[in-house]
Motif scaffolding. Structure first.
Motif, PDB file in Angstrom:
ATOM      1  N   ALA B  87      -6.402 -45.116   8.600  1.00 26.32           N
ATOM      2  CA  ALA B  87      -6.352 -46.501   9.087  1.00 26.32           C
ATOM      3  C   ALA B  87      -5.022 -47.160   8.774  1.00 26.32           C
ATOM      4  O   ALA B  87      -4.398 -46.875   7.745  1.00 26.32           O
ATOM      5  CB  ALA B  87      -7.481 -47.313   8.458  1.00 26.32           C
ATOM      6  N   GLN B  88      -4.607 -48.048   9.684  1.00 27.57           N
ATOM      7  CA  GLN B  88      -3.390 -48.848   9.481  1.00 27.57           C
ATOM      8  C   GLN B  88      -3.705 -50.324   9.323  1.00 27.57           C
ATOM      9  O   GLN B  88      -3.159 -51.010   8.469  1.00 27.57           O
ATOM     10  CB  GLN B  88      -2.408 -48.681  10.645  1.00 27.57           C
ATOM     11  N   ASP B  89      -4.582 -50.854  10.195  1.00 22.29           N
ATOM     12  CA  ASP B  89      -4.915 -52.280  10.140  1.00 22.29           C
ATOM     13  C   ASP B  89      -5.502 -52.600   8.760  1.00 22.29           C
ATOM     14  O   ASP B  89      -6.475 -51.969   8.337  1.00 22.29           O
ATOM     15  CB  ASP B  89      -5.929 -52.598  11.254  1.00 22.29           C
ATOM     16  N   PRO B  90      -4.929 -53.575   8.051  1.00 25.33           N
ATOM     17  CA  PRO B  90      -5.479 -53.896   6.725  1.00 25.33           C
ATOM     18  C   PRO B  90      -6.963 -54.252   6.775  1.00 25.33           C
ATOM     19  O   PRO B  90      -7.697 -54.038   5.801  1.00 25.33           O
ATOM     20  CB  PRO B  90      -4.640 -55.104   6.278  1.00 25.33           C
ATOM     21  N   GLY B  91      -7.409 -54.768   7.915  1.00 30.01           N
ATOM     22  CA  GLY B  91      -8.829 -55.070   8.078  1.00 30.01           C
ATOM     23  C   GLY B  91      -9.657 -53.793   8.046  1.00 30.01           C
ATOM     24  O   GLY B  91     -10.734 -53.750   7.438  1.00 30.01           O
ATOM     25  N   VAL B  96     -13.161 -49.965   5.077  1.00 27.80           N
ATOM     26  CA  VAL B  96     -13.471 -48.625   4.558  1.00 27.80           C
ATOM     27  C   VAL B  96     -13.684 -48.696   3.042  1.00 27.80           C
ATOM     28  O   VAL B  96     -14.642 -48.129   2.508  1.00 27.80           O
ATOM     29  CB  VAL B  96     -12.346 -47.622   4.903  1.00 27.80           C
ATOM     30  N   VAL B  97     -12.795 -49.412   2.365  1.00 23.22           N
ATOM     31  CA  VAL B  97     -12.897 -49.517   0.899  1.00 23.22           C
ATOM     32  C   VAL B  97     -14.183 -50.226   0.494  1.00 23.22           C
ATOM     33  O   VAL B  97     -14.881 -49.806  -0.436  1.00 23.22           O
ATOM     34  CB  VAL B  97     -11.669 -50.271   0.334  1.00 23.22           C
ATOM     35  N   ASP B  98     -14.528 -51.263   1.229  1.00 24.31           N
ATOM     36  CA  ASP B  98     -15.643 -52.145   0.873  1.00 24.31           C
ATOM     37  C   ASP B  98     -17.009 -51.617   1.299  1.00 24.31           C
ATOM     38  O   ASP B  98     -17.985 -51.747   0.570  1.00 24.31           O
ATOM     39  CB  ASP B  98     -15.410 -53.491   1.573  1.00 24.31           C
ATOM     40  N   LYS B  99     -17.046 -51.046   2.494  1.00 24.98           N
ATOM     41  CA  LYS B  99     -18.353 -50.752   3.104  1.00 24.98           C
ATOM     42  C   LYS B  99     -18.692 -49.270   3.195  1.00 24.98           C
ATOM     43  O   LYS B  99     -19.838 -48.931   3.449  1.00 24.98           O
ATOM     44  CB  LYS B  99     -18.413 -51.324   4.542  1.00 24.98           C
ATOM     45  N   LEU B 100     -17.707 -48.398   3.107  1.00 28.79           N
ATOM     46  CA  LEU B 100     -17.970 -46.969   3.294  1.00 28.79           C
ATOM     47  C   LEU B 100     -17.691 -46.220   1.990  1.00 28.79           C
ATOM     48  O   LEU B 100     -17.146 -46.791   1.040  1.00 28.79           O
ATOM     49  CB  LEU B 100     -17.110 -46.415   4.440  1.00 28.79           C
ATOM     50  N   GLU B 101     -18.028 -44.957   2.017  1.00 26.40           N
ATOM     51  CA  GLU B 101     -17.837 -44.183   0.781  1.00 26.40           C
ATOM     52  C   GLU B 101     -16.820 -43.070   0.931  1.00 26.40           C
ATOM     53  O   GLU B 101     -16.520 -42.366  -0.024  1.00 26.40           O
ATOM     54  CB  GLU B 101     -19.187 -43.620   0.328  1.00 26.40           C
ATOM     55  N   CYS B 102     -16.301 -42.898   2.146  1.00 24.57           N
ATOM     56  CA  CYS B 102     -15.399 -41.767   2.372  1.00 24.57           C
ATOM     57  C   CYS B 102     -13.983 -42.062   1.865  1.00 24.57           C
ATOM     58  O   CYS B 102     -13.652 -43.201   1.507  1.00 24.57           O
ATOM     59  CB  CYS B 102     -15.357 -41.434   3.857  1.00 24.57           C
ATOM     60  N   HIS B 103     -13.176 -41.023   1.851  1.00 24.09           N
ATOM     61  CA  HIS B 103     -11.773 -41.205   1.489  1.00 24.09           C
ATOM     62  C   HIS B 103     -11.032 -41.938   2.594  1.00 24.09           C
ATOM     63  O   HIS B 103     -11.462 -41.954   3.745  1.00 24.09           O
ATOM     64  CB  HIS B 103     -11.105 -39.837   1.261  1.00 24.09           C
ATOM     65  N   ILE B 104      -9.914 -42.479   2.218  1.00 30.71           N
ATOM     66  CA  ILE B 104      -9.083 -43.141   3.224  1.00 30.71           C
ATOM     67  C   ILE B 104      -7.672 -42.550   3.184  1.00 30.71           C
ATOM     68  O   ILE B 104      -7.107 -42.331   2.105  1.00 30.71           O
ATOM     69  CB  ILE B 104      -9.067 -44.681   3.013  1.00 30.71           C
ATOM     70  N   SER B 105      -7.153 -42.260   4.375  1.00 29.54           N
ATOM     71  CA  SER B 105      -5.757 -41.837   4.503  1.00 29.54           C
ATOM     72  C   SER B 105      -4.993 -43.061   4.984  1.00 29.54           C
ATOM     73  O   SER B 105      -5.244 -43.562   6.085  1.00 29.54           O
ATOM     74  CB  SER B 105      -5.629 -40.706   5.523  1.00 29.54           C
ATOM     75  N   ASP B 123      -3.269 -48.572  -5.141  1.00 29.09           N
ATOM     76  CA  ASP B 123      -4.050 -49.186  -6.223  1.00 29.09           C
ATOM     77  C   ASP B 123      -5.203 -50.024  -5.671  1.00 29.09           C
ATOM     78  O   ASP B 123      -6.300 -50.034  -6.219  1.00 29.09           O
ATOM     79  CB  ASP B 123      -3.148 -50.070  -7.103  1.00 29.09           C
ATOM     80  N   HIS B 124      -4.912 -50.726  -4.564  1.00 33.56           N
ATOM     81  CA  HIS B 124      -5.949 -51.599  -4.001  1.00 33.56           C
ATOM     82  C   HIS B 124      -7.185 -50.794  -3.572  1.00 33.56           C
ATOM     83  O   HIS B 124      -8.308 -51.300  -3.623  1.00 33.56           O
ATOM     84  CB  HIS B 124      -5.386 -52.368  -2.804  1.00 33.56           C
TER      85      HIS B 124
END
Lengths: 402, 384
Positions: B87-91, B96-105, B123-124
């Motif tokens: 993902a690129q859009d900060p939204g 993804v960080v807040d609602k999902l459990e998968c990794h983020i690239s 860090d965020h």
């Protein structure tokens, strides 16, 4: 009764323009120092000019926001703390930033509030919540956001929202255009934008014969004009309405600030807008150089009408700036710094900081040595007769022959 | 060094090594995606069967309204099949960080040219980031520095088009008549409208253009090709190279895989049918022209600064706007002209704008002093 109206935030490309914009009613200005912004070709402000600008603005209860909105590289960040500490010491009101590294550098070196630049393309509530956690106090929403969406972002993210109301528009998502980087060797996101989107392109569609190429300024956007939807900005409780244009003229800075300021003051007093008034203010805004006006995404999604398919020289304007008042000798004379020539007999208009435009036929004007003139020339100083209600930094304009 | 490719149905998956990764693009979530939800789920299952690592690309930028629609789309996808979301859009990142459990690239390809910012993005995301995808504007020296400083894999584009413009607006279809068949189809389906653009600015010809449901995109006239620099990329600490053949009819997959295996790009280069560049991999000097964009001689330097010459009247006077230090009879001045010449002269006559003689003029005032040749309007005035 005091009603809510948004802050009017005007561009200040130079110290003179800062004074013009604030004198004509802007509640705040944004400006750049010599580095770290997105307008390398603008005059921008030296540190002494920044000090003077902040002193002037604060003496008029106006705020000063300094743009640090380039996508800065590591070596830029090495130099940034010193400048940030200086900005803190002169008590600017906020910085406008687009890069997370810059945000963190500002926060760790000062107590200056951080506003997120439109360059960061913050477009939704979820993004606004993230930026809030990063320490941002205000979001300048991306230009793809409607007023209704911006109002929703403000309420749901619990953050101040600033939104463009007037001026030139990027066609691309801000921060997502690197044409200049790869075609001109100038980093568009560190102040080197070459405005390649304003060029004409010949478009050869894959599904058409090459003889059917289309020539078009297909990436050029019309200008934004939000005067007619000011009620929507107010209803959505947008905290600040922003005018684009640090590279633009004193006439632009003055006219736009005066017009929007009058409109907001009218609302503050009356609680509504009359359609005739909105029409009059809209007419005023046509007096500065502009591309065709449109409302972009303010109400509906921007459509075909928002493509400015014309060469830049054909920009529309009804008036030109002929000069700026640089000295007033009460009861005697007014000194004008001439920007565009005028002839004896031409009808000129002086825009006072408030109140009615002063319209007069310019038949008497002279050099500072009282030599009579029949025509002025640019970069000269001329003396005209005294009028009441004229002050230093008032602008003079002339209707262009149609 | 690993590699990551964009998935298409026609790929022969048996050609790829097991440590290859794939990006799956949904028509509604990815800038150039073509797969429906059903097809995405199917593609993921197929890739999983082969043991590949899979990422779902959610790289579009989204207004509030669009964001809410896309979240609904995301909910229909079998996310358990995916190892990460790009993902690129900060939204999108926040979601993804807040609602999902998968990794983020983290797609940090737009801007993000400093380590402080990149580290703060990581860090965020609270330990959820599996890699950072960095900008092709970064040079190898910077990439090397970052790889040594970041405790995460770095992905970098090694082959493919360079995106230089992205707007949500439909700029190509606007040029076509309403009865254009291709336009009609592209507006109701997800068939891409494609063209090339030639700028009036020679020599920039042949910019590839794409319009689809996410807007209009323009690419550089040449492809980025760093396949002949795989060793350099490895030495820089790049962990994953991205290969983008989405827009090529002849994808040369076998030759690309051979190159990745041997680090010898000779055969591939001979077969690759596109002009290519190395971008800014060697060095990025896109700020060196800035000093030429304005006349620094006109910038005030505040020590001993007096003001600016607004007018010169030959043989009679020079009009000066006092901006800082006051000016007095007897002061010795230095003028710096817009051309950079330096002139010096003494004040022996001073008047105000009424023509009255004065001995001093202060900040904010306009004054007239004795004329001095070769000084022009806009010259900056300093005390000697």
């Amino acid at each position: 009764m005091s009603r809510f109206t948004p802050e009017l935030l005007a561009p200040a490309g130079s110290l003179d323009k800062l004074k013009v914009a604030i004198s004509y009613g802007a509640n705040a200005v944004y400006l750049g120092g010599l580095k770290f912004g997105l307008r390398s070709a603008a005059e921008n402000f030296t540190e002494e000019e920044l000090i003077e600008g902040v002193e002037f603005a604060h003496s008029k209860d106006a705020k000063v926001y300094v743009v640090l909105n380039g996508f800065l590289h590591d070596k830029d960040l090495d130099e940034l703390p010193k400048f940030v500490k200086f900005l803190d010491s002169i008590k600017i009101d906020a910085v406008i930033v687009s890069d997370l590294g810059v945000i963190k550098t500002v926060l760790s070196n000062s107590s200056i509030p951080v506003h997120l630049s439109t360059q960061a393309s913050c477009l939704n509530t979820s993004a606004a919540k993230l930026w809030k956690k990063m320490g941002v106090e205000r979001i300048v929403v991306g230009r793809e956001t409607s007023i209704a969406e911006a109002g929703k972002i403000k309420k749901e993210a619990g953050i101040e929202v600033e939104m463009f109301v007037h001026g030139s528009m990027c066609m691309a998502y801000s921060g997502n255009c690197t044409i200049s980087n790869f075609t001109q060797g100038r980093d568009s996101n560190r102040g080197g934008c070459a405005h390649s989107c304003r060029f004409e392109y010949s478009i050869d569609f894959d599904h058409l014969d090459t003889t059917e190429k289309k020539s078009a300024f297909f990436m050029s956007s019309t200008d934004l004009n939000g005067i007619k939807v000011l009620p929507e900005y107010i209803d959505a409780e947008i905290d600040s309405i922003k005018v684009e244009g640090r590279m633009k003229s004193h006439l632009y800075a003055g006219t736009i600030s005066k017009t929007y300021s009058e409109a907001l003051n009218y609302y503050k007093e009356h609680g509504d807008f009359l359609s005739d008034s909105l029409k009059n203010w809209d007419n005023e805004l046509k007096k500065v150089t502009h591309r065709t006006y449109a409302q972009a995404n303010l109400i509906d999604i921007a459509g075909v009408e928002t493509i400015f398919n014309e060469r830049e020289v054909s920009s529309e304007h009804d008036y030109v700036l002929v000069g700026r008042v640089i000295d007033v000798n009460p009861g005697d004379s007014i000194i004008i710094e001439v920007r565009n020539a005028w002839n004896s007999g031409d009808e000129l208009e002086i825009l006072p900081f408030s109140g009615e435009t002063i319209i007069f036929n310019s038949t008497e004007f002279s050099t500072l040595m009282n030599e009579k003139l029949t025509r002025t020339k640019p970069t000269s100083l001329v003396k005209i007769p005294f009028f009441d209600n004229v002050e230093i930094n008032n602008i003079l304009r002339k209707r262009v022959a149609q | 060094m690993k590699s990551i490719f964009y998935y298409t149905d026609d790929l022969d998956l048996s050609l790829f090594k097991k440590n290859t990764e794939f990006i799956v693009e949904h028509v509604e979530l990815s800038r150039f995606g073509k797969l429906t939800t059903k097809e995405v789920n199917h593609a993921a299952a197929r890739l999983k069967e082969h043991g590949f690592k899979i990422s779902l690309e959610w790289d579009i930028l989204m207004s509030e309204t669009v964001f809410n629609q896309k979240v609904h789309t995301l909910e229909q996808i079998d996310l358990i099949l995916f190892d990460s979301i790009r993902a690129q859009d900060p939204g999108a990142i926040e979601y993804v960080v807040d609602k999902l459990e998968c990794h983020i690239s983290l797609i940090l390809e737009t801007g993000n040219h400093n380590l402080i910012g990149i580290q703060n993005w990581i860090d965020h995301c609270q330990g959820r980031v599996d890699r950072v995808i960095l900008s092709v504007e970064l040079d190898k020296k910077t990439l090397s520095h970052y790889s040594q400083s970041l405790d995460l894999p770095i992905e970098f584009l090694a082959l493919g088009r360079i995106l230089i413009f992205y707007t949500p607006r439909n700029l190509l279809s606007a040029l076509l008549p309403e009865d254009d068949e291709k336009k009609k189809v592209s507006l109701i389906s997800n068939e891409f409208l494609t063209a090339t653009g030639e700028s009036e600015e020679s020599p920039h010809r042949g910019f590839p253009l794409v319009e689809n449901s996410h807007g209009t995109f323009m690419f550089h006239i040449k492809r980025l090709n760093l396949l002949d620099s795989l060793k350099d990329l490895d030495e820089c600490g790049i962990s994953v190279v991205r290969v983008d053949t989405r827009f090529e009819e002849d994808k040369n997959i076998d030759l690309i895989l051979k190159t990745l295996e041997t680090s010898d790009a000779t055969e591939f280069k001979a077969a690759y049918g596109f002009d290519s560049i190395r971008g800014y991999f060697n060095i990025n000097k896109t700020d060196v022209l800035f000093k030429k964009l304005k006349n620094s001689r006109l910038q005030r330097k505040d020590e001993s600064y007096v003001g600016e010459v607004l007018e010169t009247n030959k043989g009679n006077y020079m009009a000066i706007m006092i901006r800082k230090t006051s000016l007095k009879i007897g002061d010795e001045l230095k003028f710096i002209t817009p051309e950079g010449k330096t002139m010096e002269c003494k004040v022996y006559e001073l008047k105000n704008s009424r023509g009255e003689e004065i001995s001093e003029s202060v900040k904010g005032e306009l004054c007239l002093m004795n004329y001095f040749g070769s000084v022009w309007p806009k010259s900056q005035v300093y005390l000697r």
